[in-house]
Design a protein around this motif. Structure first.
Motif, PDB file in Angstrom:
ATOM      1  N   ARG A   1       0.859  -1.189   0.000  1.00  0.00           N
ATOM      2  CA  ARG A   1       0.000   0.000   0.000  1.00  0.00           C
ATOM      3  C   ARG A   1       0.892   1.235   0.000  1.00  0.00           C
ATOM      4  O   ARG A   1       1.836   1.339   0.791  1.00  0.00           O
ATOM      5  N   ILE A   2       0.592   2.173  -0.898  1.00  0.00           N
ATOM      6  CA  ILE A   2       1.379   3.396  -1.020  1.00  0.00           C
ATOM      7  C   ILE A   2       0.438   4.591  -0.931  1.00  0.00           C
ATOM      8  O   ILE A   2      -0.584   4.643  -1.612  1.00  0.00           O
ATOM      9  N   ALA A   3       0.782   5.540  -0.072  1.00  0.00           N
ATOM     10  CA  ALA A   3      -0.051   6.710   0.175  1.00  0.00           C
ATOM     11  C   ALA A   3       0.517   7.917  -0.552  1.00  0.00           C
ATOM     12  O   ALA A   3       1.699   7.941  -0.923  1.00  0.00           O
TER      13      ALA A   3
ATOM     14  N   HIS B   1      -4.487   9.079   7.179  1.00  0.00           N
ATOM     15  CA  HIS B   1      -3.857  10.371   6.893  1.00  0.00           C
ATOM     16  C   HIS B   1      -2.352  10.174   6.706  1.00  0.00           C
ATOM     17  O   HIS B   1      -1.662   9.756   7.645  1.00  0.00           O
ATOM     18  N   PRO B   2      -1.810  10.467   5.509  1.00  0.00           N
ATOM     19  CA  PRO B   2      -0.352  10.459   5.328  1.00  0.00           C
ATOM     20  C   PRO B   2       0.232  11.789   5.816  1.00  0.00           C
ATOM     21  O   PRO B   2       0.006  12.840   5.209  1.00  0.00           O
ATOM     22  N   ILE B   3       0.965  11.753   6.914  1.00  0.00           N
ATOM     23  CA  ILE B   3       1.521  12.965   7.518  1.00  0.00           C
ATOM     24  C   ILE B   3       2.955  13.138   7.040  1.00  0.00           C
ATOM     25  O   ILE B   3       3.799  12.254   7.230  1.00  0.00           O
ATOM     26  N   HIS B   4       3.232  14.308   6.458  1.00  0.00           N
ATOM     27  CA  HIS B   4       4.543  14.601   5.877  1.00  0.00           C
ATOM     28  C   HIS B   4       5.212  15.724   6.657  1.00  0.00           C
ATOM     29  O   HIS B   4       4.619  16.783   6.853  1.00  0.00           O
TER      30      HIS B   4
ATOM     31  N   LEU C   1       1.844   7.016   6.963  1.00  0.00           N
ATOM     32  CA  LEU C   1       0.410   6.813   6.813  1.00  0.00           C
ATOM     33  C   LEU C   1      -0.139   6.330   8.151  1.00  0.00           C
ATOM     34  O   LEU C   1       0.177   5.227   8.604  1.00  0.00           O
ATOM     35  N   VAL C   2      -0.968   7.157   8.787  1.00  0.00           N
ATOM     36  CA  VAL C   2      -1.520   6.854  10.107  1.00  0.00           C
ATOM     37  C   VAL C   2      -2.935   6.325   9.924  1.00  0.00           C
ATOM     38  O   VAL C   2      -3.809   7.015   9.379  1.00  0.00           O
TER      39      VAL C   2
ATOM     40  N   CYS D   1      -1.011  16.897   6.426  1.00  0.00           N
ATOM     41  CA  CYS D   1      -1.563  15.721   5.757  1.00  0.00           C
ATOM     42  C   CYS D   1      -1.326  15.881   4.271  1.00  0.00           C
ATOM     43  O   CYS D   1      -1.541  16.956   3.700  1.00  0.00           O
ATOM     44  N   HIS D   2      -0.887  14.806   3.604  1.00  0.00           N
ATOM     45  CA  HIS D   2      -0.611  14.890   2.178  1.00  0.00           C
ATOM     46  C   HIS D   2      -1.827  14.562   1.313  1.00  0.00           C
ATOM     47  O   HIS D   2      -1.692  14.433   0.087  1.00  0.00           O
TER      48      HIS D   2
END
Length: 595
Positions: A308-310, A529-532, A555-556, A578-579
């Motif tokens: 899985r890729i966010a 949520h993907p956090i960057h 990714l959370v 978030c991204h």
């Protein structure tokens, strides 16, 4: 057909033929590898931002492109050299380029309003910075909805020394999403009706199916619980295949991007999720993938069938295909569509495209109500404790914490969120009107593949699998913790940290230069949520000890408690967000200041 219509069709056909030749080299069919615009010995690379016509599935829209292509060209730098990138803005609005995942001076990071003023119309901005790393990265606009409109490109940094794995062929596989609706219209629809694009909601027949399987009482209780949550359990993605076309290297499914290889070659595939709002599940049926690099950082090889890729993430894999064609399949996590390409030894070959899997539904764990491992006292707890009850009821309620699982004392540093660690009860803060719910029980979910994955009989990569090849240079224990809750109100389509949108939040999260920090991310929403974090690495505390992996985006999962260790070694102001583009624009954005 009248003459006017004939001319219109002829003009559109001519434009489509012209657009075909403007695809970047790595997107042309068939593609032999991943060349690009290379900076050699610090020589400059020229990039131009402008609007172009863009064709998807035979329909023409308007895109914001880099050097007239979507995605932009592959940009190649070299570790140990200086990068010089001259970016000219030919739009009628301010633009920018952010070098995603690169460690560089804050003024070169490319975030208007945080680290620089942006690139005004007609101006050229020169990005100049030392290249201090290697691997697969990407770049994109950090201005308004330009990223959603196509302003992104792959970025490859060749290492100064040998890599710990071997390959003979190299392909970029950039995944993205495209809508013919403008960004402001997409946002207006989400603000007016959060389920506007969700045509996969539960049906009456599914209720009767659940009643037969689980019993009538359980099926009714489940529906009532979700009704109190003011959210549908099929809300997996805000924007779905109803408005999106999912692209691979800028090409739609029918265009079938093809990457060539010679039988027996080891082929490196550089997967990049440039989607504005889409999490992809990637697999190549009948072909194992060996993950060798994550977010540009070398990891100990892991053989998997699916990953899985966010948005914001990159995964490099090595495959060894035989003398046949293989389908590269990237399925949207809500199963509303997919991107598709082909690996083949000869042009014109293709393989079967897998059927669409059933869309998943949210679980009790996603609601933050999975009480397994928790000691209960004072009565049962239902969904009304999270949504319909007064705010005070959304905290601990009557829950008695097991030994060793109590909330930390003031000033104490919470432990890392290790896989299999004990669950933790949410504190009394419900984060105000900016948060429609809290996760009553938060736990590590690092060893879970993700919603809708893991039930097909093949191995799926998890964050718990990742180990850095080399030990991390800073082995200090964190000296303090910073806890941030990912919050939102789906009905109002508001997203935030700790219940406060960026416009309402304090000026910055402050780090002291040189300190070691544990950042605790708690997802109180029922969406991933993907956090960057810009400018610094996050070391994922996944049980890897000295070899825990370095990531720039995490990714959370819903109701997850995830911890990362950060060495605050880059002074300046840095964005953290978030991204998912619309979540960032609607408030899930903060500034981290290292001083």
């Amino acid at each position: 057909m009248v003459r006017r219509d004939l001319l219109r069709v002829a003009g559109a056909t001519g434009l489509l033929m012209g657009l075909t030749g403007s695809a970047p080299t790595y997107a042309q069919t068939p593609a032999a590898g991943a060349p690009g615009l290379a900076s050699i010995g610090g020589s400059p690379i020229d990039l131009v931002i402008e609007k172009v016509a863009f064709a998807v599935d035979g329909r023409i829209g308007s895109a914001v492109a880099m050097n007239r292509t979507v995605p932009g060209p592959v940009i190649r730098l070299r570790e140990g050299e200086d990068a010089v990138l001259r970016v000219t803005n030919r739009l009628e609005e301010t633009s920018s380029i952010h070098w995603h995942g690169l460690i560089l001076p804050p003024g070169m990071d490319g975030v208007p309003g945080v680290s620089f003023a942006g690139i005004r119309p007609g101006e050229t901005f020169v990005y100049r910075f030392p290249v201090r790393q290697s691997g697969t990265y990407w770049c994109h606009s950090h201005s308004g909805g330009q990223e959603l409109l196509g302003l992104y490109a792959p970025l490859i940094i060749d290492p100064a020394g040998p890599e710990p794995f071997r390959y003979t062929r190299d392909h970029v596989v950039m995944l993205s999403d495209w809508s013919f609706e403008p960004p402001e219209q997409l946002l207006a629809h989400m603000k007016s009706l959060p389920s506007y694009y969700n045509y996969q909601q539960r049906t009456v027949s599914e209720f009767f199916r659940d009643a037969r399987r689980d019993g009538l009482g359980a099926a009714v209780s489940n529906r009532l619980d979700w009704g109190r949550m003011l959210m549908d359990p099929t809300d997996i993605s805000d924007l779905t295949g109803d408005t999106y076309r999912f692209l691979m290297n800028g090409l739609a499914v029918a265009d079938n991007w093809t990457g060539l290889f010679r039988p027996g070659e080891a082929v490196r595939l550089r997967f990049i999720d440039a989607g504005a709002m889409t999490v992809f599940d990637v697999r190549i049926p009948d072909l194992k993938m060996t993950v060798v690099q994550v977010h540009g950082q070398n990891v100990k090889p892991v053989e998997v069938d699916e990953l899985r890729i966010a948005p914001g993430e990159t995964y490099d894999v090595i495959v060894r295909p035989g003398n046949r064609a293989y389908t590269v399949f990237a399925e949207a996590s809500d199963r509303s569509g997919h991107a598709r390409g082909t690996l083949a030894p000869r042009p014109g070959m293709s393989a079967a495209v897998p059927p669409r899997r059933p869309r998943p539904t949210r679980t009790m764990a996603d609601m933050g109500m999975d009480m397994s491992g928790m000691a209960m006292g004072g009565g049962a707890m239902g969904a009304d404790a999270m949504a319909g009850a007064p705010p005070a009821a959304a905290g601990h309620g009557g829950m008695a914490m097991p030994a060793g699982n109590a909330m930390p004392m003031p000033g104490a540093i919470p432990g890392p969120g290790l896989p299999g660690g004990p669950p933790v009860a949410h504190g009394p803060d419900t984060h105000g009107v900016g948060s429609s719910s809290v996760a009553m029980v938060e736990r590590s979910r690092l060893d879970e593949p993700g919603l809708g994955l893991g039930g097909d009989g093949w191995r799926v990569l998890t964050y718990a699998d990742l180990r850095s090849v080399a030990p991390q240079p800073d082995q200090r224990e964190p000296g303090r913790a910073v806890e941030l809750h990912l919050t939102g109100n789906m009905e109002r389509y508001m997203w935030s940290f700790d219940g406060k949108k960026y416009s309402e939040a304090p000026d910055a999260v402050r780090f002291r230069y040189g300190e070691r920090i544990r950042m605790v991310l708690v997802n109180d929403t029922m969406m991933e949520h993907p956090i960057h974090l810009h400018g610094m690495w996050m070391e994922l505390e996944n049980g890897g000890g000295p070899n825990q992996p370095r990531l720039h985006t995490v990714l959370v999962k819903p109701s997850e408690r995830l911890t990362v260790a950060i060495t605050a070694d880059e002074p300046g102001r840095w964005a953290m967000h978030c991204h998912l583009l619309l979540h960032m624009e609607m408030g899930m954005f903060r500034v981290v200041e290292v001083a």
